[in-house]
Write a protein that holds these residues in place. Structure first.
Motif, PDB file in Angstrom:
ATOM      1  N   ALA A 756       0.837  -1.200   0.000  1.00 23.07           N
ATOM      2  CA  ALA A 756       0.000   0.000   0.000  1.00 23.07           C
ATOM      3  C   ALA A 756       0.872   1.250   0.000  1.00 23.07           C
ATOM      4  CB  ALA A 756      -0.913   0.011   1.215  1.00 23.07           C
ATOM      5  N   ARG A 757       0.326   2.286  -0.622  1.00 21.74           N
ATOM      6  CA  ARG A 757       0.950   3.609  -0.578  1.00 21.74           C
ATOM      7  C   ARG A 757      -0.019   4.525   0.179  1.00 21.74           C
ATOM      8  NH1 ARG A 757       1.953   4.736  -5.875  1.00 21.74           N
ATOM      9  NH2 ARG A 757      -0.108   5.680  -6.157  1.00 21.74           N
ATOM     10  N   LEU A 758       0.478   5.160   1.216  1.00 19.67           N
ATOM     11  CA  LEU A 758      -0.362   6.036   2.031  1.00 19.67           C
ATOM     12  C   LEU A 758       0.013   7.479   1.777  1.00 19.67           C
ATOM     13  CD1 LEU A 758      -0.267   4.139   5.474  1.00 19.67           C
ATOM     14  CD2 LEU A 758      -1.766   3.758   3.531  1.00 19.67           C
ATOM     15  N   ALA A 759      -0.940   8.244   1.307  1.00 18.26           N
ATOM     16  CA  ALA A 759      -0.734   9.676   1.087  1.00 18.26           C
ATOM     17  C   ALA A 759      -1.354  10.423   2.257  1.00 18.26           C
ATOM     18  CB  ALA A 759      -1.358  10.094  -0.240  1.00 18.26           C
ATOM     19  N   LEU A 760      -0.540  10.623   3.309  1.00 21.29           N
ATOM     20  CA  LEU A 760      -1.062  11.201   4.550  1.00 21.29           C
ATOM     21  C   LEU A 760      -0.499  12.591   4.843  1.00 21.29           C
ATOM     22  CD1 LEU A 760      -0.679   8.051   6.858  1.00 21.29           C
ATOM     23  CD2 LEU A 760      -2.636   8.686   5.440  1.00 21.29           C
ATOM     24  N   ASP A 761       0.448  13.048   4.036  1.00 19.95           N
ATOM     25  CA  ASP A 761       1.090  14.333   4.317  1.00 19.95           C
ATOM     26  C   ASP A 761       0.071  15.454   4.364  1.00 19.95           C
ATOM     27  OD1 ASP A 761       3.450  13.016   4.345  1.00 19.95           O
ATOM     28  OD2 ASP A 761       4.078  13.603   2.312  1.00 19.95           O
ATOM     29  N   GLY A 762       0.247  16.302   5.360  1.00 21.09           N
ATOM     30  CA  GLY A 762      -0.648  17.440   5.497  1.00 21.09           C
ATOM     31  C   GLY A 762      -1.946  17.125   6.200  1.00 21.09           C
ATOM     32  N   THR A 763      -2.097  15.874   6.666  1.00 20.82           N
ATOM     33  CA  THR A 763      -3.322  15.499   7.385  1.00 20.82           C
ATOM     34  C   THR A 763      -2.969  15.130   8.818  1.00 20.82           C
ATOM     35  OG1 THR A 763      -3.263  13.103   7.005  1.00 20.82           O
ATOM     36  CG2 THR A 763      -4.154  14.484   5.226  1.00 20.82           C
ATOM     37  N   ARG A 777      -2.539  -4.415   8.178  1.00 20.32           N
ATOM     38  CA  ARG A 777      -1.656  -5.391   7.510  1.00 20.32           C
ATOM     39  C   ARG A 777      -1.217  -4.851   6.140  1.00 20.32           C
ATOM     40  NH1 ARG A 777      -2.561  -6.598  12.036  1.00 20.32           N
ATOM     41  NH2 ARG A 777      -2.943  -8.666  12.906  1.00 20.32           N
ATOM     42  N   LEU A 778      -0.748  -3.615   6.136  1.00 19.86           N
ATOM     43  CA  LEU A 778      -0.296  -2.972   4.893  1.00 19.86           C
ATOM     44  C   LEU A 778       1.222  -2.912   4.892  1.00 19.86           C
ATOM     45  CD1 LEU A 778      -2.835   0.009   4.734  1.00 19.86           C
ATOM     46  CD2 LEU A 778      -3.044  -2.267   3.724  1.00 19.86           C
ATOM     47  N   GLN A 779       1.845  -3.522   3.895  1.00 24.41           N
ATOM     48  CA  GLN A 779       3.302  -3.486   3.803  1.00 24.41           C
ATOM     49  C   GLN A 779       3.719  -2.349   2.867  1.00 24.41           C
ATOM     50  OE1 GLN A 779       3.684  -7.529   2.473  1.00 24.41           O
ATOM     51  NE2 GLN A 779       4.083  -6.928   0.346  1.00 24.41           N
ATOM     52  N   PRO A 780       4.967  -1.902   2.977  1.00 23.46           N
ATOM     53  CA  PRO A 780       5.419  -0.791   2.118  1.00 23.46           C
ATOM     54  C   PRO A 780       5.319  -1.159   0.639  1.00 23.46           C
ATOM     55  CG  PRO A 780       6.952  -1.181   3.921  1.00 23.46           C
ATOM     56  CD  PRO A 780       5.998  -2.336   3.922  1.00 23.46           C
ATOM     57  N   GLU A 781       5.157  -0.134  -0.178  1.00 22.16           N
ATOM     58  CA  GLU A 781       5.080  -0.370  -1.624  1.00 22.16           C
ATOM     59  C   GLU A 781       6.459  -0.772  -2.138  1.00 22.16           C
ATOM     60  OE1 GLU A 781       4.774   3.372  -3.936  1.00 22.16           O
ATOM     61  OE2 GLU A 781       4.599   4.303  -1.948  1.00 22.16           O
ATOM     62  N   GLY A 782       6.490  -1.688  -3.082  1.00 21.15           N
ATOM     63  CA  GLY A 782       7.743  -2.117  -3.688  1.00 21.15           C
ATOM     64  C   GLY A 782       7.945  -1.468  -5.051  1.00 21.15           C
ATOM     65  N   ASP A 783       9.008  -1.882  -5.716  1.00 19.92           N
ATOM     66  CA  ASP A 783       9.308  -1.307  -7.037  1.00 19.92           C
ATOM     67  C   ASP A 783       8.226  -1.636  -8.047  1.00 19.92           C
ATOM     68  OD1 ASP A 783      11.619  -0.310  -5.970  1.00 19.92           O
ATOM     69  OD2 ASP A 783      12.867  -2.008  -6.624  1.00 19.92           O
ATOM     70  N   SER A 784       7.589  -2.790  -7.885  1.00 21.20           N
ATOM     71  CA  SER A 784       6.580  -3.208  -8.878  1.00 21.20           C
ATOM     72  C   SER A 784       5.169  -2.785  -8.467  1.00 21.20           C
ATOM     73  CB  SER A 784       6.625  -4.730  -9.046  1.00 21.20           C
ATOM     74  OG  SER A 784       6.349  -5.371  -7.802  1.00 21.20           O
ATOM     75  N   PHE A 785       5.075  -1.863  -7.493  1.00 21.49           N
ATOM     76  CA  PHE A 785       3.770  -1.469  -6.980  1.00 21.49           C
ATOM     77  C   PHE A 785       2.895  -0.836  -8.063  1.00 21.49           C
ATOM     78  CE2 PHE A 785       0.865   1.649  -5.162  1.00 21.49           C
ATOM     79  CZ  PHE A 785       0.220   0.910  -4.181  1.00 21.49           C
ATOM     80  N   THR A 786       1.676  -1.341  -8.177  1.00 23.41           N
ATOM     81  CA  THR A 786       0.687  -0.771  -9.095  1.00 23.41           C
ATOM     82  C   THR A 786      -0.627  -0.641  -8.333  1.00 23.41           C
ATOM     83  OG1 THR A 786       1.703  -1.836 -11.008  1.00 23.41           O
ATOM     84  CG2 THR A 786      -0.573  -1.039 -11.256  1.00 23.41           C
ATOM     85  N   ALA A 787      -1.106   0.579  -8.226  1.00 24.21           N
ATOM     86  CA  ALA A 787      -2.344   0.813  -7.479  1.00 24.21           C
ATOM     87  C   ALA A 787      -3.535   0.281  -8.263  1.00 24.21           C
ATOM     88  CB  ALA A 787      -2.514   2.287  -7.187  1.00 24.21           C
ATOM     89  N   THR A 788      -4.164  -0.742  -7.755  1.00 26.28           N
ATOM     90  CA  THR A 788      -5.355  -1.294  -8.414  1.00 26.28           C
ATOM     91  C   THR A 788      -6.639  -0.793  -7.756  1.00 26.28           C
ATOM     92  OG1 THR A 788      -5.272  -3.237  -6.979  1.00 26.28           O
ATOM     93  CG2 THR A 788      -4.147  -3.381  -9.109  1.00 26.28           C
ATOM     94  N   ALA A 789      -6.507  -0.202  -6.574  1.00 27.65           N
ATOM     95  CA  ALA A 789      -7.666   0.380  -5.892  1.00 27.65           C
ATOM     96  C   ALA A 789      -7.177   1.534  -5.032  1.00 27.65           C
ATOM     97  CB  ALA A 789      -8.361  -0.653  -5.019  1.00 27.65           C
ATOM     98  N   THR A 790      -7.897   2.633  -5.093  1.00 25.43           N
ATOM     99  CA  THR A 790      -7.511   3.811  -4.313  1.00 25.43           C
ATOM    100  C   THR A 790      -8.719   4.264  -3.498  1.00 25.43           C
ATOM    101  OG1 THR A 790      -5.943   4.492  -6.014  1.00 25.43           O
ATOM    102  CG2 THR A 790      -6.608   6.149  -4.390  1.00 25.43           C
ATOM    103  N   LEU A 791      -8.483   4.418  -2.198  1.00 28.33           N
ATOM    104  CA  LEU A 791      -9.563   4.794  -1.294  1.00 28.33           C
ATOM    105  C   LEU A 791      -9.281   6.181  -0.715  1.00 28.33           C
ATOM    106  CD1 LEU A 791      -9.863   1.443   0.709  1.00 28.33           C
ATOM    107  CD2 LEU A 791     -11.108   2.116  -1.333  1.00 28.33           C
TER     108      LEU A 791
END
Length: 874
Positions: A756-763, A777-791
């Motif tokens: 997962a990628r967490l965009a939390l800056d500024g919050t 249970r979210l692990q850091p994003e890797g080099d092959s990370f592709t966002a298939t769902a964004t919440l």
């Protein structure tokens, strides 16, 4: 952050067994409490008093769910007040239960082929005392199992010497004030127990009987009456009609022949008769019906007793010696043979009174008995509530109380038994009547004899709030603990017991009522709301549930159902759920101790705390205030529910979980959180203790090293609140909850880790990234990370790579369904807000709710639309 100051305890032993075993804990803990005298009350203390008397259980009884329910509530109140610094007295004791106890011992004698008459009165009473010593009072041991914090050294019995003196004293006082008298009146007679019983000891139920209409008199001077008790016609001394009833005006004052007898009886006019009911004429049997007795008194009619104490016919003739039911059939047959039966209806369902103890059909019977003139006593009892001296809770129960005391008939207090307080009146050979007080010698000499009757059990229990404190002596205990603070009892004995205590307390104690508040609770029923009964097959022995799940589990279940004045449904599944709650408390505290939670030292300054720490302390103080308010209003269900959700949801499921990453990281933040967690557990266990005393005692002493939570200080609200921290953690919870819901919708296992990628800056969520990743249970994003769902949630964005795990088509279908629901909600709210007629009539709070629904729907539409746009194509 709470007013929870205490002396620094020794370092606690933080070792706890891996599982909570109530059976290993509860018995030894209770005995330790008793040995240390925690439940005793000191009349010399300068602490403010808090007093509750136990509704005295019968000496013949054993603990049933009703007892367990009531005792749980009383114990919770007294444990809290003790922790608040009151000199607390929960007064224990038992009632001698005249009829019930005599029946038990008579049955034992029957097994030996004897009756009480074979022994004689003195020997029989001695046999009852022997039975009490050997078999009575088993409920005392069961009360210990439940955890009742009563002052055992003060235990009383309504037949003990001191209470017997109180009974004789008040009888003499009432007699001298002409408030007790002896008279021949209609009473409720039990042919099985062979004694009078009071109106409130009669249980009414619908029975299948018969309604027989029969003709008295002949020709034009005849009249038809109907009855369900044909056997009583042998004692009829009149027929009554309404004075305005034209049908019978010509008969009033005349005499008509009474069938099956050689007597004629008058027709009298009386306004008691309802001309619209039946034939408008009623037979009058003054010796066997209370209403007929009143008619007989008004018209100076003779009273003819036709049955003996066993309900056997005594009138000379063919029916003499028959039981009342046998005679009923025989008399109807004889009337039928004479052609006097006009109509017969069978079955005829009607309400019939039964003895509450043996269930025998009651026989109204004219008898010489002792009575209390209740008029002035009942008025005082009513005025005490009207004037605000005594408050009834819930207030809506006041009407039932007033309906009773304002219409109270004189109270028959004599019982034809041998076990009980014998009436202190002697009769002389020349008709003398002497009432003897406790310090007076009874008259002696030839021909003097004492009245053979005993007093109604409720007579002695009506003195309970002050006789147990030493009255008529002016003892230190009476001065300290009277009046009682509150009476906790069921609404079903509001009339049996409460009204009598009010009357006697006000009378004996110079106008001071026996308690400040009457807190009424409902009856325990099964989980379907049905009355518990052995005959229904749904009766429960609470000891079985205590053996299986622990006393705390039963107590918490009962308290959580205790809304004032409302019946309490209970099922075993609910007790099991409460056992799970006790286990949750145990496991969470054990985890906290293993991770260094402590109460040592002062709480750190809020500036050194995380938002999570400040949030839980803010919520803790709010809950302290909330629980206190519920206790003062006797809202046991609400306070139990508030504690359940705070402890389970906020402390154990959120704060403990959010703190795990802090503990793992170590350093100063971890030390601060350990102290905060210790404080939260310390206060939470204290708040829970009055309702669940055993598990909280074990955990609190382990956590704090203190002597006992029983004598610990009750927590106070310090006033600390942090709305910003509460809002921040609320936002954090919404993010975690939303992502968990998304994961569940995708069929992901709870422990399955997802990049997962967490965009939390500024919050406000930025400081909580570690906790968010751990809980979700979210692990850091890797080099092959592709966002298939964004919440997008709460101004932040959580992008997930569900490659190989997500069903894109199913996700689009789910979101489309959610979107349609949100659009429908928006359309409905918009339509209402656009309706001028609706807006003109609707209350402002209703309109505000619709505006809130519209805003929420619009927010959901925007969120779901964004999620759909982020999904890859199926």
């Amino acid at each position: 952050m709470t007013e929870n100051a205490q002396q620094q305890p020794p370092a606690p032993d933080t070792e706890l067994p891996t599982q909570y075993a109530p059976a290993d804990v509860e018995g030894p803990l209770y005995e330790r409490w008793v040995e240390r005298g925690y439940f005793e009350a000191d009349a010399k203390s300068d602490k403010p008093p808090y007093t509750i008397v136990i509704p005295p259980p019968n000496v013949t009884g054993s603990l049933h769910l009703g007892h367990a329910f009531e005792h749980t509530l009383i114990d919770a109140l007294t444990r809290r007040k003790r922790m608040q610094g009151y000199e607390t007295l929960w007064q224990p004791g038992m009632d001698h239960a005249g009829i019930a106890t005599q029946n038990v011992v008579e049955r034992e004698l029957g097994k030996e082929g004897k009756s009480r008459h074979d022994l004689g009165r003195e020997a029989f009473v001695e046999r009852v005392w022997q039975w009490k010593a050997e078999s009575g009072g088993q409920i005392s041991g069961q009360m210990r199992r439940l955890g009742d914090g009563v002052a055992w050294s003060r235990e009383r019995f309504t037949m003990d010497e001191g209470l017997s003196q109180a009974v004789q004293t008040i009888f003499k006082k009432l007699y001298d004030d002409e408030l007790i008298y002896r008279a021949e009146r209609i009473i409720n007679w039990c042919p099985r127990c062979l004694t009078a019983i009071s109106d409130i000891e009669v249980e009414y139920q619908d029975d299948d009987g018969e309604l027989v209409s029969m003709r008295y008199g002949d020709g034009d001077e005849s009249i038809v009456v109907a009855t369900t008790r044909a056997e009583t016609m042998l004692g009829d001394t009149a027929v009554a009609v309404h004075p305005d009833d034209e049908r019978y005006r010509h008969l009033v004052g005349k005499r008509i022949r009474l069938p099956l007898t050689d007597r004629s009886i008058p027709v009298v006019a009386d306004t008691h008769v309802d001309p619209e009911f039946g034939t408008g004429a009623v037979k009058v049997t003054p010796a066997h019906d209370p209403n007929d007795f009143e008619i007989g008194q008004r018209h100076d009619l003779p009273s003819i007793t036709v049955m003996d104490e066993h309900a056997v016919i005594t009138v000379h003739g063919p029916f003499q010696g028959m039981d009342r039911l046998e005679a009923r059939s025989a008399i109807v047959a004889a009337l039928r043979a004479e052609g006097r039966i006009v109509a017969e209806k069978r079955p005829y369902v009607h309400s019939v009174g039964h003895c509450s103890r043996c269930k025998t059909t009651i026989e109204p019977r004219l008898s010489m008995q002792w009575w209390v003139k209740v008029g002035p006593l009942a008025k005082a009892a009513g005025d005490a509530v009207r004037d605000g001296k005594v408050k009834i809770h819930p207030q809506e129960m006041e009407k039932r109380y007033f309906d009773w005391v304002d219409n109270l008939h004189d109270w028959c207090i004599s019982r034809q038994l041998w076990w009980g307080h014998r009436i202190p009146v002697w009769y002389g050979p020349n008709g003398e009547v002497v009432c003897v007080g406790p310090d007076e010698e009874p008259p002696t000499g030839e021909g003097w004899r004492q009245d053979t009757d005993v007093l109604d059990t409720w007579f002695s229990s009506g003195l309970w709030p002050f006789s147990t404190l030493g009255w008529p002596e002016r003892t230190e205990s009476l001065a300290k603990f009277y009046p009682n603070s509150v009476l906790v009892t069921g609404y079903d004995i509001l009339f049996f017991w409460v009204a009598r205590m009010m009357m006697f307390g006000l009378y004996a104690m110079d106008g001071t009522p026996p308690f400040h508040t009457i807190a009424l609770h409902g009856m325990v029923r099964d989980q379907f709301g049905k009355k518990m009964s052995k005959s229904f097959g749904n009766a429960v022995n609470p000891l079985d549930w205590m053996d299986k799940y622990g006393s705390d589990a039963l107590r918490f279940t009962l308290a959580r159902g205790a809304n004032p004045g409302v019946d309490v449904p209970i099922g075993e599944d609910w007790v099991q759920g409460s056992r799970n709650f006790a286990n949750k408390i145990w496991n969470a505290t054990r985890f906290a101790l293993m991770n260094g939670a402590t109460v040592e030292g002062p709480l750190p300054d809020p500036s050194a705390m995380s938002a999570t720490d400040r949030w839980i302390l803010s919520r803790l103080n709010s809950v302290v205030a909330e629980v206190d308010a519920y206790y003062e209003d006797y809202q046991f269900a609400k306070l139990s529910d508030a504690l359940f959700h705070f402890a389970w949801d906020e402390v154990f499921d959120w704060y403990v979980e959010l703190s795990k990453t802090v503990f793992q990281a170590g350093g100063e933040p971890a030390e601060v959180s350990k102290r905060v967690l210790g404080e939260v557990l310390d206060v939470t266990l204290k708040l829970l203790h009055p309702v669940v005393p055993f598990v909280t005692e074990t955990l609190w002493t382990t956590l704090t090293g203190g002597e006992s939570v029983v004598i610990a200080d009750w927590p106070a609200d310090s006033g600390f609140r942090d709305q910003a921290a509460e809002q921040e953690i609320s936002t954090l919870q919404s993010v975690i909850t939303e992502v968990r819901r998304f994961r569940a919708d995708q069929g992901l296992q709870p422990g399955q880790r997802v990049p997962a990628r967490l965009a939390l800056d500024g919050t406000a969520l930025a400081p909580h990234e570690a906790a968010i990743r751990q809980l979700l249970r979210l692990q850091p994003e890797g080099d092959s990370f592709t966002a298939t769902a964004t919440l997008p949630v709460a101004g932040a964005e959580v992008a997930l790579d569900l490659s190989g795990t997500i069903d894109v088509a199913a996700e689009r279908k789910r979101l489309a369904k959610d979107l349609a629901a949100a659009e429908k909600e928006k359309a409905q709210a918009t339509a209402k807000l656009g309706n001028e007629a609706f807006l003109a009539k609707a209350p402002e709070n209703v309109v505000d709710k619709i505006r809130t629904r519209l805003a929420k729907a619009e927010e959901d539409i925007a969120r779901i639309t964004a999620q759909l746009e982020k999904l890859p194509q199926a």
